[in-house]
Scaffold this motif. Structure first.
Motif, PDB file in Angstrom:
ATOM      1  N   SER A  85       0.830  -1.205   0.000  1.00 48.07           N
ATOM      2  CA  SER A  85       0.000   0.000   0.000  1.00 48.07           C
ATOM      3  C   SER A  85       0.866   1.258   0.000  1.00 48.07           C
ATOM      4  CB  SER A  85      -0.899   0.004   1.234  1.00 48.07           C
ATOM      5  OG  SER A  85      -1.527   1.274   1.390  1.00 48.07           O
ATOM      6  N   PRO A  86       0.444   2.300  -0.715  1.00 49.42           N
ATOM      7  CA  PRO A  86       1.178   3.571  -0.666  1.00 49.42           C
ATOM      8  C   PRO A  86       1.302   4.119   0.754  1.00 49.42           C
ATOM      9  CG  PRO A  86      -0.378   3.578  -2.480  1.00 49.42           C
ATOM     10  CD  PRO A  86      -0.673   2.349  -1.673  1.00 49.42           C
ATOM     11  N   SER A  87       0.391   3.706   1.620  1.00 52.46           N
ATOM     12  CA  SER A  87       0.438   4.187   3.011  1.00 52.46           C
ATOM     13  C   SER A  87       1.693   3.739   3.741  1.00 52.46           C
ATOM     14  CB  SER A  87      -0.795   3.695   3.775  1.00 52.46           C
ATOM     15  OG  SER A  87      -1.982   4.173   3.179  1.00 52.46           O
ATOM     16  N   GLY A  88       2.363   2.703   3.221  1.00 58.37           N
ATOM     17  CA  GLY A  88       3.569   2.222   3.875  1.00 58.37           C
ATOM     18  C   GLY A  88       4.822   2.981   3.504  1.00 58.37           C
ATOM     19  N   TYR A  89       4.714   3.904   2.540  1.00 54.86           N
ATOM     20  CA  TYR A  89       5.883   4.656   2.090  1.00 54.86           C
ATOM     21  C   TYR A  89       6.061   5.937   2.895  1.00 54.86           C
ATOM     22  CZ  TYR A  89       5.944   1.778  -2.176  1.00 54.86           C
ATOM     23  OH  TYR A  89       6.009   0.747  -3.080  1.00 54.86           O
ATOM     24  N   ALA A  90       7.274   6.188   3.342  1.00 49.05           N
ATOM     25  CA  ALA A  90       7.572   7.428   4.058  1.00 49.05           C
ATOM     26  C   ALA A  90       7.325   8.646   3.172  1.00 49.05           C
ATOM     27  CB  ALA A  90       9.018   7.409   4.545  1.00 49.05           C
ATOM     28  N   THR A  91       7.585   8.523   1.879  1.00 50.50           N
ATOM     29  CA  THR A  91       7.449   9.671   0.985  1.00 50.50           C
ATOM     30  C   THR A  91       5.997  10.047   0.700  1.00 50.50           C
ATOM     31  OG1 THR A  91       7.642   8.191  -0.925  1.00 50.50           O
ATOM     32  CG2 THR A  91       9.667   9.249  -0.152  1.00 50.50           C
ATOM     33  N   LYS A  92       5.040   9.238   1.120  1.00 52.96           N
ATOM     34  CA  LYS A  92       3.628   9.603   0.949  1.00 52.96           C
ATOM     35  C   LYS A  92       3.332  10.915   1.649  1.00 52.96           C
ATOM     36  CE  LYS A  92      -1.090   8.074   2.023  1.00 52.96           C
ATOM     37  NZ  LYS A  92      -1.381   9.162   2.997  1.00 52.96           N
ATOM     38  N   ALA A  93       3.879  11.067   2.850  1.00 52.36           N
ATOM     39  CA  ALA A  93       3.636  12.299   3.616  1.00 52.36           C
ATOM     40  C   ALA A  93       4.387  13.494   3.045  1.00 52.36           C
ATOM     41  CB  ALA A  93       4.030  12.079   5.070  1.00 52.36           C
ATOM     42  N   GLU A  94       5.460  13.234   2.304  1.00 46.61           N
ATOM     43  CA  GLU A  94       6.270  14.322   1.753  1.00 46.61           C
ATOM     44  C   GLU A  94       5.664  14.924   0.501  1.00 46.61           C
ATOM     45  OE1 GLU A  94      10.283  13.050   1.148  1.00 46.61           O
ATOM     46  OE2 GLU A  94      10.382  12.018   3.080  1.00 46.61           O
ATOM     47  N   HIS A  95       5.305  14.082  -0.470  1.00 41.79           N
ATOM     48  CA  HIS A  95       4.818  14.609  -1.752  1.00 41.79           C
ATOM     49  C   HIS A  95       3.638  13.836  -2.328  1.00 41.79           C
ATOM     50  CE1 HIS A  95       7.105  11.235  -3.280  1.00 41.79           C
ATOM     51  NE2 HIS A  95       8.250  11.762  -2.874  1.00 41.79           N
ATOM     52  N   LYS A  97       3.484  11.294  -4.136  1.00 51.06           N
ATOM     53  CA  LYS A  97       3.700  10.679  -5.448  1.00 51.06           C
ATOM     54  C   LYS A  97       4.084   9.204  -5.293  1.00 51.06           C
ATOM     55  CE  LYS A  97       5.148  15.073  -7.493  1.00 51.06           C
ATOM     56  NZ  LYS A  97       6.259  15.822  -8.164  1.00 51.06           N
ATOM     57  N   VAL A  98       3.125   8.445  -4.856  1.00 51.86           N
ATOM     58  CA  VAL A  98       3.336   7.009  -4.643  1.00 51.86           C
ATOM     59  C   VAL A  98       2.101   6.257  -5.137  1.00 51.86           C
ATOM     60  CG1 VAL A  98       4.945   7.203  -2.709  1.00 51.86           C
ATOM     61  CG2 VAL A  98       2.491   7.275  -2.274  1.00 51.86           C
ATOM     62  N   VAL A  99       2.306   5.028  -5.565  1.00 50.49           N
ATOM     63  CA  VAL A  99       1.204   4.193  -6.052  1.00 50.49           C
ATOM     64  C   VAL A  99       1.350   2.787  -5.466  1.00 50.49           C
ATOM     65  CG1 VAL A  99       0.863   5.452  -8.210  1.00 50.49           C
ATOM     66  CG2 VAL A  99       2.526   3.587  -8.119  1.00 50.49           C
ATOM     67  N   PRO A 100       0.266   2.014  -5.449  1.00 52.80           N
ATOM     68  CA  PRO A 100       0.362   0.641  -4.939  1.00 52.80           C
ATOM     69  C   PRO A 100       1.199  -0.232  -5.874  1.00 52.80           C
ATOM     70  CG  PRO A 100      -1.931   1.381  -5.077  1.00 52.80           C
ATOM     71  CD  PRO A 100      -1.106   2.353  -5.849  1.00 52.80           C
ATOM     72  N   THR A 101       1.688  -1.325  -5.318  1.00 46.86           N
ATOM     73  CA  THR A 101       2.370  -2.327  -6.131  1.00 46.86           C
ATOM     74  C   THR A 101       2.238  -3.672  -5.437  1.00 46.86           C
ATOM     75  OG1 THR A 101       4.409  -2.849  -7.353  1.00 46.86           O
ATOM     76  CG2 THR A 101       4.671  -2.059  -5.075  1.00 46.86           C
ATOM     77  N   TRP A 102       2.898  -4.655  -5.970  1.00 47.71           N
ATOM     78  CA  TRP A 102       2.886  -5.988  -5.373  1.00 47.71           C
ATOM     79  C   TRP A 102       4.316  -6.486  -5.296  1.00 47.71           C
ATOM     80  CZ3 TRP A 102      -2.347  -7.364  -4.775  1.00 47.71           C
ATOM     81  CH2 TRP A 102      -2.565  -8.506  -3.993  1.00 47.71           C
TER      82      TRP A 102
END
Length: 205
Positions: A85-95, A97-102
């Motif tokens: 999930s994009p929610s697991g990326y630290a950079t989600k809060a920064e900009h 610009k994240v998408v889901p993957t597997w």
């Protein structure tokens, strides 16, 4: 298989370990009627100059019959996998610009298939396959636990197959393409899971 360099796993021991831990493989072949896929537990047998995959199919399965397979076969072993999930990326809060993957790990083995319609070979194969999968159980079952006449009947209903491996491809897609901050945040988010541990093992230094 699409295989970017940063996801490629070249360690044969790692690939063999995945194959042994996940023996139910998808065997893809091509024959007179086009592509065919069978889901078969296969036992990896080390050998020189090449390792082999050994298993068996129902006698009614056309896979083993002459003319059913043209050229080499592809055997796919699937290991651990996990939605990211994009929610697991630290950079989600920064900009944002994240998408889901597997994330997943897989091995593709290629080689020639031969049928072995030999009672003793088949008995040895099913005994070895059974022993490998029963080993961790508190009371392992063995082929010899079944009545001999019943085993003989079952042996007559199956045919052995053997694939000599000519090529292995391993894909460990475990966030190697993410910046260190995202790898670290995913390790935290997926703590205690196989994929979380694999991300940690492949984390950028």
């Amino acid at each position: 298989m699409y295989l970017p360099k940063h996801f490629a796993e070249d360690d044969v021991a790692e690939m063999h370990a995945l194959m042994r831990a996940n023996p139910l493989a998808t065997l893809v072949s091509h024959g007179p009627d086009g592509l065919d896929a069978n889901h078969i537990p296969l036992l990896l047998v080390d050998g020189e100059p090449r390792s082999k995959l050994q298993g068996h199919v129902a006698r009614a399965n056309p896979l083993w019959k002459p003319g059913s397979v043209a050229g080499e076969v592809l055997v796919v072993f699937q290991g651990d996998e996990c939605y990211i999930s994009p929610s697991g990326y630290a950079t989600k809060a920064e900009h944002g610009k994240v998408v889901p993957t597997w994330n997943y790990v897989a091995v593709h083995a290629y080689g020639g298939l031969r049928a072995i319609d030999d009672r003793d070979w088949i008995l040895a194969q099913i005994s070895a396959l059974t022993a490998a999968n029963e080993a961790a159980l508190p009371q392992p079952w063995a082929v010899t636990d079944a009545p001999a006449n019943y085993v003989e009947k079952m042996l007559g209903a199956i045919v052995g197959i053997e694939i000599t491996i000519t090529r292995l491809l391993g894909k460990w897609k475990v966030s190697q393409n993410q910046p260190p901050a995202n790898q670290a945040s995913l390790i935290t988010a997926l703590a205690g899971t196989p994929i979380g541990e694999l991300i940690r093992q492949h984390q950028q230094q």
